[in-house]
Design a protein around this motif. Structure first.
Motif, PDB file in Angstrom:
ATOM      1  N   ALA A  58       1.001  -1.352   0.018  1.00 40.09           N
ATOM      2  CA  ALA A  58      -0.266   0.121   0.007  1.00 40.09           C
ATOM      3  C   ALA A  58       0.841   1.857   0.300  1.00 40.09           C
ATOM      4  N   TRP A  59       1.885   1.329   1.078  1.00 36.29           N
ATOM      5  CA  TRP A  59       2.966   2.237   0.591  1.00 36.29           C
ATOM      6  C   TRP A  59       3.657   3.093  -0.547  1.00 36.29           C
ATOM      7  N   THR A  60       3.632   1.837  -1.330  1.00 33.40           N
ATOM      8  CA  THR A  60       4.096   1.799  -2.739  1.00 33.40           C
ATOM      9  C   THR A  60       3.725   1.877  -3.764  1.00 33.40           C
ATOM     10  N   ILE A  61       2.285   1.339  -3.684  1.00 36.76           N
ATOM     11  CA  ILE A  61       1.228   1.950  -4.573  1.00 36.76           C
ATOM     12  C   ILE A  61       1.164   3.319  -4.058  1.00 36.76           C
ATOM     13  N   ALA A  62       1.078   4.166  -2.953  1.00 37.23           N
ATOM     14  CA  ALA A  62       0.869   5.352  -2.678  1.00 37.23           C
ATOM     15  C   ALA A  62       2.002   6.392  -2.974  1.00 37.23           C
ATOM     16  N   ALA A  63       3.239   5.884  -2.774  1.00 38.93           N
ATOM     17  CA  ALA A  63       4.079   6.836  -3.634  1.00 38.93           C
ATOM     18  C   ALA A  63       4.219   6.186  -5.405  1.00 38.93           C
ATOM     19  N   GLY A  64       3.390   5.788  -5.695  1.00 32.61           N
ATOM     20  CA  GLY A  64       3.660   5.613  -7.633  1.00 32.61           C
ATOM     21  C   GLY A  64       2.386   6.377  -7.470  1.00 32.61           C
TER      22      GLY A  64
END
Length: 487
Positions: A58-64
């Protein structure tokens, strides 16, 4: 020799660069799969953990999506870069343990394994899990060779980051201690300041998950036991094991799978005295052993063993090179295995022309069409919200409907997915909702939904379309407490 080595490294960099550019272009050309949409929903509700998995995806997709927007490319582009990082870590590990030719072969083969190739263009927990597993393998070898405290601490951090993505990554701690126990010259490190630092840093990394579970009554533990069917007991089901092994062969490619198993067993017999072979076996086998055991009860998912391919591919390349050195005739099965894997991977990028009854690409097809159907009825009846019968439908609709509205699942007294932990919908005397289900059964509306609405009526039963072909069957119902909309 130096020139040849430099050429291999240069070729590896050029190949990986071109492959990554292709994947960045390709990853935005097809729709999300349901799990990606589900994780995208998580990214809109950032938390320390989630019911099914750790928080890293979730953190990674939020950044992306913060960089590239709420699009398929925005969800996936960081996953593509993670796949490139994984491939480079495999190259570096093989080069450190053997030489540039083994490293280059491992890099090329990892690119044509169907599971890895598909995983490189979608964004799931495996994108992070496998990257951190590969990085941890390199860090572990450094720690074993140097015994530097910084290397041990960084190893604990990398394994901990992998655990934040996928709980499977805790098995890499097992791999580390298994190697130390198996290698006489390293046994003194089992109880050392280095391994203590590794475990301590790993434990610190897990604190978000532990804290979240503590305040939510440990839903991760319940999810894991349910997924392995341990909540109903462990029973021997040989057909489940056969299903698991068969799916492993499909996602790795049948001949490569045979080669991988042969590599682990063959090198485990003939070259087990080498520390580097022991290290790779310890890094690979625990995952397969774990999920093979649990598959005696219920078959594990095909992607669960993905981190084991990091070391497994290197073992396979070394074993095949030994076989070819003994007899050139081995080039025939090796070449056939590589060709078959490449053909499978190429076909997966566009499988429509194969006209398969069960096309794996259907998981990424028809969702925009589903959203169009739902939006049509939502607009016609001015409904208040949309309910899906499964988190797949709810999250896909949230992603593809204009404005990314909040979608819901039926009210539930149990916590079966992340939606059950989020605020639900409220029903009043004038509430109207659209209910979307993939069930083909008549009157397929959830029982709780039926009790909440006075009038429920089937609006449409249809197949979503992709390039003019039917993909998924759905039913859409109008659920309302407005008397004028009951007709």
């Amino acid at each position: 020799m130096a020139n040849s080595s430099q050429r291999n490294v240069s070729f590896a960099i050029l190949f990986l660069l071109l492959l990554t550019l292709f994947r960045l272009w390709f990853c935005g050309r097809f729709e999300l799969v349901p799990d990606e949409a589900y994780y995208w929903e998580w990214s809109k509700h950032l938390d320390a953990c989630y019911r099914d998995k750790g928080p890293a995806v979730a953190w990674t997709i939020a950044a992306g999506t913060w960089v590239a927007g709420d699009t398929a490319f925005g969800v996936r582009w960081l996953g593509v870069l993670l796949a490139a990082g994984t491939a480079w870590q495999i190259f570096i590990l093989a080069r450190r343990l053997f030489d540039e030719s083994v490293a280059l072969a491992a890099l090329l083969i990892s690119a044509i394994i169907p599971l890895g190739a598909v995983g490189a263009i979608i964004m799931t927990i495996d994108s992070l899990s496998v990257f951190f597993w590969a990085w941890s393998a390199n860090l572990a070898w450094t720690a074993f060779q140097t015994n530097r405290k910084g290397a041990w601490a960084l190893l604990g951090f990398a394994i901990g980051c992998g655990f934040l993505a996928k709980f499977t990554n805790v098995l890499q701690l097992v791999s580390v201690f298994l190697y130390l126990l198996w290698t006489p010259s390293k046994r003194r490190l089992i109880f050392s300041l280095g391994t203590t630092l590794m475990v301590a840093v790993f434990a610190i990394c897990t604190t978000p998950i532990l804290y979240w579970n503590w305040i939510h009554d440990w839903p991760n533990q319940k999810a894991l036991t349910s997924r392995a069917s341990l909540d109903v007991g462990f029973h021997l089901h040989p057909q489940q094991l056969l299903q698991f092994l068969g799916e492993q062969a499909l996602v790795i490619s049948p001949l490569l799978y045979i080669g991988l198993i042969a590599g682990v067993i063959g090198l485990g017999i003939w070259r087990v005295q080498e520390d580097r072979i022991r290290f790779l076996i310890c890094d690979c086998v625990p995952i397969y052993a774990c999920f093979t055991f649990f598959s005696l009860n219920v078959a594990g998912k095909a992607n669960w063993t993905a981190p084991a391919l990091v070391s497994g591919v290197i073992l396979m390349v070394v074993f095949w090179r030994d076989c070819v050195a003994r007899s050139r005739a081995w080039w025939i099965p090796v070449g056939l295995a590589l060709f078959l894997a490449f053909a499978e991977t190429a076909a997966l990028h566009d499988s429509s022309w194969l006209h398969l009854k069960k096309d794996p690409m259907q998981r990424a097809q028809g969702w925009k069409d589903l959203a169009d159907h739902a939006q049509k009825w939502e607009t016609m009846y001015s409904t208040d919200f949309i309910i899906g019968n499964h988190y797949s439908q709810a999250s896909i609709l949230a992603f593809y409907l204009p404005g990314h509205p909040t979608t819901y699942l039926p009210t539930s007294s149990t916590i079966d997915n992340q939606y059950d932990l989020w605020p639900g919908y409220k029903v009043g005397p004038d509430t109207a909702a659209i209910y979307v289900t993939d069930s083909g059964e008549p009157n397929a509306v959830n029982g709780n939904v039926q009790s909440e609405f006075k009038h429920i009526r089937l609006l449409e039963k249809f197949y979503t379309q992709h390039n003019g072909n039917p993909v998924h069957q759905f039913q859409i119902y109008l659920c309302t407490n407005r008397d004028g909309q009951s007709l």
